[in-house]
Design a protein around this motif. Structure first.
Motif, PDB file in Angstrom:
ATOM      1  N   PRO A  68      40.936  25.463  10.656  1.00  0.00           N
ATOM      2  CA  PRO A  68      39.844  26.235  11.267  1.00  0.00           C
ATOM      3  C   PRO A  68      38.785  26.714  10.288  1.00  0.00           C
ATOM      4  O   PRO A  68      37.632  26.878  10.672  1.00  0.00           O
ATOM      5  N   MET A  69      39.114  26.918   9.004  1.00  0.00           N
ATOM      6  CA  MET A  69      38.154  27.587   8.124  1.00  0.00           C
ATOM      7  C   MET A  69      37.861  26.761   6.873  1.00  0.00           C
ATOM      8  O   MET A  69      38.739  26.083   6.349  1.00  0.00           O
ATOM      9  N   CYS A  70      36.648  26.841   6.397  1.00  0.00           N
ATOM     10  CA  CYS A  70      36.260  26.167   5.156  1.00  0.00           C
ATOM     11  C   CYS A  70      36.852  26.918   3.966  1.00  0.00           C
ATOM     12  O   CYS A  70      36.706  28.132   3.852  1.00  0.00           O
ATOM     13  N   SER A  71      37.521  26.187   3.080  1.00  0.00           N
ATOM     14  CA  SER A  71      38.148  26.846   1.925  1.00  0.00           C
ATOM     15  C   SER A  71      37.121  27.170   0.836  1.00  0.00           C
ATOM     16  O   SER A  71      37.403  27.931  -0.076  1.00  0.00           O
ATOM     17  N   GLU A  72      35.923  26.588   0.942  1.00  0.00           N
ATOM     18  CA  GLU A  72      34.878  26.855  -0.061  1.00  0.00           C
ATOM     19  C   GLU A  72      34.076  28.112   0.278  1.00  0.00           C
ATOM     20  O   GLU A  72      33.797  28.932  -0.592  1.00  0.00           O
ATOM     21  N   CYS A  73      33.668  28.237   1.557  1.00  0.00           N
ATOM     22  CA  CYS A  73      32.774  29.345   1.903  1.00  0.00           C
ATOM     23  C   CYS A  73      33.309  30.216   3.042  1.00  0.00           C
ATOM     24  O   CYS A  73      32.642  31.146   3.497  1.00  0.00           O
ATOM     25  N   GLN A  74      34.541  29.904   3.510  1.00  0.00           N
ATOM     26  CA  GLN A  74      35.215  30.703   4.549  1.00  0.00           C
ATOM     27  C   GLN A  74      34.494  30.691   5.896  1.00  0.00           C
ATOM     28  O   GLN A  74      34.733  31.555   6.738  1.00  0.00           O
ATOM     29  N   SER A  75      33.638  29.716   6.102  1.00  0.00           N
ATOM     30  CA  SER A  75      32.962  29.634   7.393  1.00  0.00           C
ATOM     31  C   SER A  75      33.883  29.001   8.440  1.00  0.00           C
ATOM     32  O   SER A  75      34.673  28.110   8.126  1.00  0.00           O
ATOM     33  N   TYR A  76      33.771  29.492   9.672  1.00  0.00           N
ATOM     34  CA  TYR A  76      34.522  28.899  10.783  1.00  0.00           C
ATOM     35  C   TYR A  76      33.682  27.853  11.525  1.00  0.00           C
ATOM     36  O   TYR A  76      34.173  27.240  12.466  1.00  0.00           O
ATOM     37  N   GLU A  77      32.422  27.682  11.124  1.00  0.00           N
ATOM     38  CA  GLU A  77      31.533  26.740  11.813  1.00  0.00           C
ATOM     39  C   GLU A  77      31.738  25.344  11.258  1.00  0.00           C
ATOM     40  O   GLU A  77      31.710  25.155  10.039  1.00  0.00           O
ATOM     41  N   TRP A  78      31.962  24.387  12.134  1.00  0.00           N
ATOM     42  CA  TRP A  78      32.157  23.024  11.636  1.00  0.00           C
ATOM     43  C   TRP A  78      31.659  21.993  12.631  1.00  0.00           C
ATOM     44  O   TRP A  78      31.523  22.260  13.824  1.00  0.00           O
ATOM     45  N   ASP A  79      31.364  20.800  12.105  1.00  0.00           N
ATOM     46  CA  ASP A  79      31.139  19.637  12.950  1.00  0.00           C
ATOM     47  C   ASP A  79      31.862  18.458  12.291  1.00  0.00           C
ATOM     48  O   ASP A  79      32.742  18.706  11.465  1.00  0.00           O
ATOM     49  N   VAL A  80      31.562  17.252  12.669  1.00  0.00           N
ATOM     50  CA  VAL A  80      32.289  16.111  12.092  1.00  0.00           C
ATOM     51  C   VAL A  80      31.328  15.042  11.611  1.00  0.00           C
ATOM     52  O   VAL A  80      30.182  14.957  12.092  1.00  0.00           O
ATOM     53  N   VAL A  81      31.821  14.236  10.680  1.00  0.00           N
ATOM     54  CA  VAL A  81      31.122  13.003  10.339  1.00  0.00           C
ATOM     55  C   VAL A  81      32.089  11.857  10.647  1.00  0.00           C
ATOM     56  O   VAL A  81      33.307  12.057  10.664  1.00  0.00           O
ATOM     57  N   ILE A  82      31.514  10.695  10.933  1.00  0.00           N
ATOM     58  CA  ILE A  82      32.366   9.521  11.177  1.00  0.00           C
ATOM     59  C   ILE A  82      32.485   8.755   9.865  1.00  0.00           C
ATOM     60  O   ILE A  82      31.466   8.373   9.257  1.00  0.00           O
ATOM     61  N   ALA A  83      33.738   8.575   9.425  1.00  0.00           N
ATOM     62  CA  ALA A  83      33.962   7.904   8.142  1.00  0.00           C
ATOM     63  C   ALA A  83      33.693   6.416   8.268  1.00  0.00           C
ATOM     64  O   ALA A  83      33.814   5.832   9.350  1.00  0.00           O
ATOM     65  N   SER A  84      33.358   5.800   7.140  1.00  0.00           N
ATOM     66  CA  SER A  84      33.093   4.351   7.135  1.00  0.00           C
ATOM     67  C   SER A  84      34.370   3.557   7.367  1.00  0.00           C
ATOM     68  O   SER A  84      34.332   2.420   7.825  1.00  0.00           O
ATOM     69  N   GLY A  85      35.529   4.179   7.020  1.00  0.00           N
ATOM     70  CA  GLY A  85      36.804   3.453   7.154  1.00  0.00           C
ATOM     71  C   GLY A  85      37.186   2.728   5.878  1.00  0.00           C
ATOM     72  O   GLY A  85      38.246   2.109   5.821  1.00  0.00           O
ATOM     73  N   ARG A  86      36.334   2.816   4.856  1.00  0.00           N
ATOM     74  CA  ARG A  86      36.675   2.178   3.581  1.00  0.00           C
ATOM     75  C   ARG A  86      37.241   3.226   2.619  1.00  0.00           C
ATOM     76  O   ARG A  86      36.818   4.389   2.631  1.00  0.00           O
ATOM     77  N   GLY A  87      38.178   2.771   1.786  1.00  0.00           N
ATOM     78  CA  GLY A  87      38.759   3.684   0.813  1.00  0.00           C
ATOM     79  C   GLY A  87      39.641   2.940  -0.158  1.00  0.00           C
ATOM     80  O   GLY A  87      39.581   1.707  -0.253  1.00  0.00           O
TER      81      GLY A  87
END
Ligand SMILES: [Zn+2]
Length: 325
Positions: free
Chosen positions: A235-254
């Motif tokens: 639920p929370m960002c460990s960097e800035c403690q914000s609860y606001e989030w959205d998503v990005v779609i990964a390329s699938g490469r790694g």
């Protein structure tokens, strides 16, 4: 006899023969080697950790309701048990005959199922016991978890030299046909139809990720405030403690960051050897996923991989990774 068992007529014929054993003396009477005595009691209570002084301390026993040393009631069997002394050759007895009859009908396995003891009075030093054993009952054929079989109950009566009944023990065994149990049937079912993979534990924090997977979209959670990507979902960002989030779609490469090849224990829903990778996506986050399309022996750390969606069943789709083409 053997040729006809399994048919209803065969079962009825066997049942009738088994019933004839009820009430028969199981074998020759057994006579205790030693009378009830303090050394055997002492060894027994030390072995089981029973510190009741009424069993070992004469003064304490004298002050008790018993007025003297008594033997622990559950030692009953010990006073007549044969131990390692060889049994005198007595020819066949009813118990041996019954067991042979059941063996010949295919009920070759045996398991003890119950033991009930009744104590009619406390035993005192010097009581000398013997037993007589009756075949009390032989059941009809029963279906049990272990297999189809017959329960055989024997009743052992413990008596003193002047014929006082001091204890009774009922001992029940199941003579069964190996491989006919419900567990064997369940194993057969399993080999016919592979069970489904375990379900993920869905929460309001991670459900979006599995919903994305069902649509073959590899999602990474992104902090709306500082833009940091994170996985697994939380639920929370460990960097800035914000609860606001959205998503990005990964390329699938790694790349393969690390991996294990699981051989054991083997869970029926999976195929083995099972290669499980920690995949570092090019976006920077890592996730755990199966590595497929490669001999597990050829997987290497740093190997470039790309996502391939695996629809395990209508409800569960998960990303797997295979070597990049
Ligand atoms: Zn943040």
């Amino acid at each position: 006899m053997t040729a006809t068992t399994g048919t209803d007529a065969g079962k009825a014929a066997l049942a009738a023969r088994l019933k004839e054993f009820e009430g028969k003396e199981a074998g020759a009477p057994e006579v205790g080697a030693d009378a009830v005595n303090q050394p055997m009691i002492r060894h027994w209570v030390e072995a089981v950790g029973d510190e009741n002084p009424v069993y070992t301390q004469p003064e304490a026993a004298e002050r008790s309701v018993h007025g003297e040393i008594v033997a622990p009631p559950v030692m009953l069997q010990a006073w007549v048990m044969r131990g390692v002394r060889p049994r005198p050759a007595t020819g066949g007895n009813a118990r041996d005959e019954l067991m042979r009859l059941l063996d010949d009908a295919g009920f070759t396995s045996v398991v003890a199922t119950n033991c009930e003891q009744e104590y009619h009075r406390y035993l005192h030093l010097g009581d000398h016991l013997s037993t007589s054993t009756i075949i009390e009952s032989v059941s009809d054929e029963k279906a049990t978890g272990l297999g189809v079989g017959h329960f055989v109950t024997t009743r052992v009566e413990y008596r003193t030299d002047d014929d006082e009944l001091v204890g009774t023990m009922r001992f029940r065994i199941l003579k069964f046909k190996p491989g006919t149990g419900r567990s064997a049937a369940a194993e057969e079912d399993e080999s016919r139809e592979k069970p489904r993979r375990p379900r993920p534990a869905l929460t309001q924090d991670n459900a979006f990720w599995f919903e994305g997977a069902r649509e073959h979209r590899l999602l990474i959670q992104r902090c709306k405030q500082c833009g940091t990507l994170r996985h697994p979902p939380r639920p929370m960002c460990s960097e800035c403690q914000s609860y606001e989030w959205d998503v990005v779609i990964a390329s699938g490469r790694g790349t393969v960051y690390s991996y294990v090849v699981n051989h054991y224990p083997q869970v029926p829903a999976f195929d083995y050897p099972l290669a499980v990778g920690l995949i570092e996506l090019e976006e920077g986050t890592r996730l755990v996923a199966n590595v497929i399309g490669v001999d597990p022996a050829d997987i290497r750390v740093g190997m470039p991989v790309e996502v391939e969606w695996v629809d395990h069943d209508p409800e569960l789709t998960l990303p797997a990774f295979r070597p990049e083409k």
